[in-house]
Design a protein around this motif. Structure first.
Motif, short mmCIF file in Angstrom:
data_model
loop_
_atom_site.label_atom_id
_atom_site.label_comp_id
_atom_site.label_asym_id
_atom_site.label_seq_id
_atom_site.Cartn_x
_atom_site.Cartn_y
_atom_site.Cartn_z
N THR A 76 70.96 64.82 14.73
CA THR A 76 71.62 66.78 13.90
C THR A 76 71.64 66.06 12.41
O THR A 76 71.54 67.30 11.19
CB THR A 76 72.31 66.53 15.01
N GLU A 80 70.00 68.75 9.33
CA GLU A 80 71.05 69.76 8.75
C GLU A 80 70.76 68.74 6.23
O GLU A 80 70.84 69.98 6.30
CB GLU A 80 72.29 68.90 8.67
N TYR A 83 67.65 70.77 5.36
CA TYR A 83 68.16 72.14 5.42
C TYR A 83 68.61 72.34 3.98
O TYR A 83 68.03 72.47 3.21
CB TYR A 83 68.28 72.96 6.30
N HIS A 120 71.74 80.14 10.83
CA HIS A 120 71.38 80.49 11.63
C HIS A 120 71.36 81.27 13.19
O HIS A 120 72.57 81.09 13.76
CB HIS A 120 70.82 78.59 11.49
N LYS A 124 72.32 75.45 13.91
CA LYS A 124 71.40 74.42 13.60
C LYS A 124 72.24 72.87 14.31
O LYS A 124 71.47 71.99 14.62
CB LYS A 124 71.41 73.84 11.99
N PRO A 128 69.52 71.72 16.68
CA PRO A 128 69.47 71.06 15.28
C PRO A 128 66.97 71.19 15.05
O PRO A 128 66.78 71.28 13.86
CB PRO A 128 69.46 69.43 15.46
N SER A 131 66.33 74.00 12.20
CA SER A 131 67.43 74.82 11.17
C SER A 131 66.42 74.86 10.07
O SER A 131 66.99 75.47 9.73
CB SER A 131 67.55 72.90 11.00
N ASN A 136 64.42 81.81 13.05
CA ASN A 136 66.02 81.74 12.68
C ASN A 136 66.62 81.58 12.09
O ASN A 136 67.88 81.85 11.95
CB ASN A 136 65.97 79.69 13.37
#
Length: 283
Positions: A76, A80, A83, A120, A124, A128, A131, A136
């Motif tokens: 995850t 993150e 992104y 999102h 996310k 994830p 992401s 999405n």
């Protein structure tokens, strides 16, 4: 609330450029590995996830997605970072393309506030794998994005309206009643009443959307401002043309919004309808 065209961009269009030149390393089991190699390794999983997301959207079956199964070597925090530090910066052209999809520049969730960011749709933090999946990423105002929260989708009825895959503006479901207080001030009361042609799940999703995004309060504040701005003019029309003249004027205002599909469930249309009905019933 505008139905948006699906983003034309796909992960394959920007992914390799987005991760190119990465020199940052991550320690895995005592060994330092380039993030670029990590992201290269998970690309096939993300592409598979993109197809899964599209299929789920078409069937509106996001609640059937298995969070645990989707993790499959996906970290995850890594996604993150990808992104926020790479997609938002190295793929900014793609970000801006998606952000500009609403033709009126307004948030498709509330239909009123200006788009400020991408939401999102499946958060996310919970999904994830999606992401950087363009489907999405939904253009959104900050308030709707904040109100939506980052909860996993567990039930078919607990999914807000998706601007890419839902088309729930064929019938009116947003309405407004007008009430008068003891001081003769009028005020709006917004509510949803989904058409009987919709499925029970669609009806519940509309109610959930209205409640979760706190649209009742927002629309009532906005409607009160419209009433404040136009009340003197409406009083003058009433003085010159009477009750029928004012009703005609209100229905003309409503017709402006009825003519455009994306405004069928706008707070303005519901307000003018409610005002016309209120005047008709006034003695």
């Amino acid at each position: 609330m505008e139905k948006l065209p699906l983003p034309l961009v796909r992960i394959d269009d920007f992914y390799d450029d987005m991760i190119s030149g990465m020199t940052r390393k991550k320690e895995v089991d005592g060994e330092k590995i380039l993030y670029k190699d990590i992201y290269k390794g998970i690309k096939p999983i993300l592409l598979e996830g993109e197809k899964l997301y599209s299929d789920s959207g078409e069937r509106m079956s996001f609640h059937e997605l298995d969070e645990e199964a989707l993790l499959r070597n996906i970290d995850t925090s890594d996604m993150e970072y990808l992104y926020s530090e790479k997609f938002l910066k190295k793929a900014k052209v793609r970000y801006d393309q998606i952000k500009s999809l609403p033709k009126n520049g307004k948030c498709p969730y509330c239909g009123e506030r200006l788009v400020e960011e991408l939401d999102h749709f499946l958060p996310k933090s919970k999904y994830p794998i999606f992401s950087v999946t363009p489907y999405n990423l939904v253009p959104s105002c900050h308030k709707c994005n904040h109100n939506k929260r980052e909860s996993a989708v567990k039930f078919a009825s607990k999914v807000i309206i998706n601007p890419y895959f839902d088309d729930l503006n064929k019938e009116q479901w947003l309405f407004c009643d007008i009430y008068k207080d003891k001081d003769d001030n009028i005020y709006p009361d917004y509510f949803v009443s989904p058409d009987k042609s919709l499925s029970e799940v669609q009806k519940e999703r509309i109610r959930y959307h209205f409640e979760l995004l706190n649209l009742k309060e927002y629309y009532e504040i906005s409607a009160n401002e419209v009433i404040y701005l136009y009340s003197d003019g409406w009083k003058e029309i009433f003085r010159l043309s009477g009750k029928e003249g004012l009703i005609t004027e209100l229905k003309k205002s409503e017709a402006v919004y009825t003519a455009k599909k994306e405004y069928i469930n706008s707070f303005q249309r519901a307000l003018y309808q409610g005002l016309a009905t209120y005047i008709e019933n006034e003695r």
